[in-house]
Scaffold this active site. Structure first.
Site, mmCIF file in Angstrom:
data_model
loop_
_atom_site.group_PDB
_atom_site.id
_atom_site.type_symbol
_atom_site.label_atom_id
_atom_site.label_comp_id
_atom_site.label_asym_id
_atom_site.label_seq_id
_atom_site.Cartn_x
_atom_site.Cartn_y
_atom_site.Cartn_z
ATOM 1 N N HIS A 121 18.801 -23.184 56.243
ATOM 2 C CA HIS A 121 20.071 -23.120 56.970
ATOM 3 C C HIS A 121 20.204 -24.448 57.729
ATOM 4 O O HIS A 121 19.200 -25.055 58.103
ATOM 5 C CB HIS A 121 19.959 -21.944 57.953
ATOM 6 C CG HIS A 121 21.212 -21.596 58.689
ATOM 7 N ND1 HIS A 121 21.658 -22.325 59.761
ATOM 8 C CD2 HIS A 121 22.103 -20.585 58.522
ATOM 9 C CE1 HIS A 121 22.767 -21.761 60.227
ATOM 10 N NE2 HIS A 121 23.062 -20.712 59.491
ATOM 11 N N ASP A 216 11.435 -20.264 60.176
ATOM 12 C CA ASP A 216 12.744 -19.784 60.582
ATOM 13 C C ASP A 216 12.808 -18.324 60.177
ATOM 14 O O ASP A 216 12.941 -17.998 58.994
ATOM 15 C CB ASP A 216 13.829 -20.620 59.883
ATOM 16 C CG ASP A 216 15.227 -20.065 60.138
ATOM 17 O OD1 ASP A 216 15.347 -18.970 60.710
ATOM 18 O OD2 ASP A 216 16.203 -20.743 59.749
ATOM 19 N N GLN A 219 16.250 -14.482 59.088
ATOM 20 C CA GLN A 219 16.520 -13.447 58.086
ATOM 21 C C GLN A 219 15.249 -12.683 57.718
ATOM 22 O O GLN A 219 15.263 -11.875 56.786
ATOM 23 C CB GLN A 219 17.104 -14.084 56.808
ATOM 24 C CG GLN A 219 18.365 -14.861 57.013
ATOM 25 C CD GLN A 219 19.572 -13.990 57.347
ATOM 26 O OE1 GLN A 219 19.556 -12.773 57.182
ATOM 27 N NE2 GLN A 219 20.622 -14.615 57.850
ATOM 28 N N LYS A 242 21.122 -10.709 64.709
ATOM 29 C CA LYS A 242 20.936 -10.358 63.292
ATOM 30 C C LYS A 242 20.007 -9.153 63.146
ATOM 31 O O LYS A 242 19.687 -8.735 62.041
ATOM 32 C CB LYS A 242 20.356 -11.552 62.531
ATOM 33 C CG LYS A 242 21.323 -12.736 62.426
ATOM 34 C CD LYS A 242 20.724 -13.832 61.604
ATOM 35 C CE LYS A 242 21.425 -15.161 61.764
ATOM 36 N NZ LYS A 242 22.769 -15.191 61.173
ATOM 37 N N CYS A 384 26.313 -22.220 55.623
ATOM 38 C CA CYS A 384 25.517 -23.131 56.468
ATOM 39 C C CYS A 384 24.274 -23.627 55.734
ATOM 40 O O CYS A 384 23.210 -23.799 56.351
ATOM 41 C CB CYS A 384 25.124 -22.479 57.792
ATOM 42 S SG CYS A 384 26.535 -22.057 58.789
#
Ligand code: PLP
Length: 426
Positions: A121, A216, A219, A242, A384
């Protein structure tokens, strides 16, 4: 037991209508919906407790501070961390920027290299691009294959522009002793790809022993059980919004020894030890990285969200999502065989609940708009991750992302309505 009926009852928004149709929300990758317990925890906080933290000796302020501490403990427990290693930020983007500035400024210099991947991202790409450009360091990017999986062996390609040297290749060509940071996604927000984090960590430790590792988790943390200790990483960044929490709260987890050596990111109230007119010392973790009044209500909401997720069980959530992903993927493959859509991303075993696709001959935005008319919320665009989407030679993709409240019936309806899209243009 995973009771989907009961879970759906917990999310009031799922009852709303969109263009007269019951909402089918397939954009949890962008932000998730919120259960009643999260909404209520935040309302209750404003109604009954609202006071600034750390600053008061009166009951409400003490209570407020306790609620933030409890939320921090919930988050720490979720990822198997120590409380003081959990830093509240605004979102994943801010968490990664914190590391790129605070750690990067002091630890990256000319001749060093930072490794990211093409799956990233923009949040986990641009901070490193700018750091490398400023420091004269090399940015190395692990390429993807046609399925959106990371390449191990791929001949390196060198790009040079605006004072930044970028080397694109496979893991084996990019990892060496010059690498000081490896920052990669735990799950691609576009392709759904789940890189083998443990294997990558093992490879980085072998080939780039000085490198720190940032995952990261934007997700990843919302969808599976994560233990930072077991993963053997140094930083994990994720966003509350999220994972059923409110917008405005994110987390940076960092190894205590690493965080202790880093300078603060933002300066001001609450992050200081002692202050004189000529300077200041810094507070202990986590306060050193939490300048100013945080989003207290948001943190309370995030604590409630984590409690809710834990009560259902991250393993159960992951298993359920894999099932509906497989179900959706099979159906989408059927549409692809019929020549109706182009499908992107790996096989179900190597991916989470994100499915990017395009209806043949139809722009992604048009598809998303037509589906919206049927009450289906999907995202369209570059998500993104512009360099990734561009490498599939399309200007944009439609993306459906799933979460614990989505059902097979919704997927059936979605498939049925994808069939309607080309008819609009016939
Ligand atoms: C993989 C990934 N990383 C980072 C981000 C940025 O998250 P935020 O907008 O909460 O900072 C996102 C958001 O979609 C994401 O999917």
């Amino acid at each position: 037991m995973f009771d989907i009926k009961k879970i759906r009852e917990d999310f009031p928004i799922l009852k709303r209508k969109v263009h007269g149709k019951t909402l089918v929300y397939f954009d949890s990758g962008a932000t998730s919906q919120k259960p009643e317990v999260v909404i209520e925890a935040m309302n209750k906080y404003y109604r009954e407790t609202n006071a600034n933290i750390h600053r008061g000796v009166y009951e409400m302020s003490v209570e407020s501070t306790r609620l933030v501490d409890e939320a921090r403990a919930e988050v720490a427990d979720l990822i198997g961390a120590r409380n003081e290693e959990v830093i509240f930020t605004r979102n994943t983007s801010e968490s990664i920027n914190l590391v790129a500035y605070s750690w990067g400024e002091d630890n990256i210099s000319t001749g060093d290299a930072v490794v990211i991947t093409k799956l990233e991202h923009h949040s986990n790409m641009i901070p490193w691009q700018e750091l490398c450009r400023k420091k004269g360091a090399e940015l190395r990017v692990v390429d993807v294959n046609e399925k959106g999986e990371l390449e191990n062996n791929k001949e390196a390609l060198i790009l040079e522009e605006n004072g930044l040297k970028v080397v694109v290749g496979g893991w084996n060509n990019l990892l060496d002793s010059r690498v000081k940071m490896v920052a990669f996604t735990g799950q691609s927000n576009v392709m759904g790809t789940e890189p083998p984090v443990k294997d990558i960590v093992e490879m980085v430790k072998r080939l780039s022993p000085e490198a720190l590792i940032l995952v990261d988790g934007a997700q990843m943390v919302p969808h599976m059980s994560v233990s930072v200790a077991k993963l053997g990483i140094d930083f994990l960044a994720f966003s509350g919004h999220k994972m059923l929490g409110p917008t405005g709260v994110g987390v940076l987890w960092g190894k205590k020894e690493v965080l202790n050596k880093m300078k603060p990111f933002l300066m001001g109230g609450d992050m200081i030890g002692e202050v004189k007119l000529t300077g200041a010392t810094w507070a202990e973790l986590p306060n050193k990285f939490e300048a100013g009044t945080p989003d207290i209500t948001g943190i309370v909401g995030m604590g409630a969200a984590v409690k809710y997720l834990k009560a259902i069980g991250m393993e159960n959530i992951h298993e359920y999502e894999k099932e509906i992903l497989k179900y959706a993927l099979e159906k989408m493959k059927g549409l692809e065989k019929e020549g109706l859509i182009n499908l992107y991303g790996p096989e179900a075993e190597n991916r989470g609940g994100a499915i990017p696709f395009n209806v043949v001959g139809v722009h992604a935005h048009d598809t998303a708009q037509i589906l919206d008319n049927y009450g289906i919320a999907v995202r369209s665009g570059h998500h993104c991750a512009a360099p990734l989407v561009a490498s599939f030679n399309v200007p944009a993709m439609v993306r459906a992302t799933f979460y614990l409240y989505n059902t097979r019936e919704e997927i059936d309806y979605f498939i049925e309505k994808i069939r309607e899209v080309p008819k609009v243009f016939a």
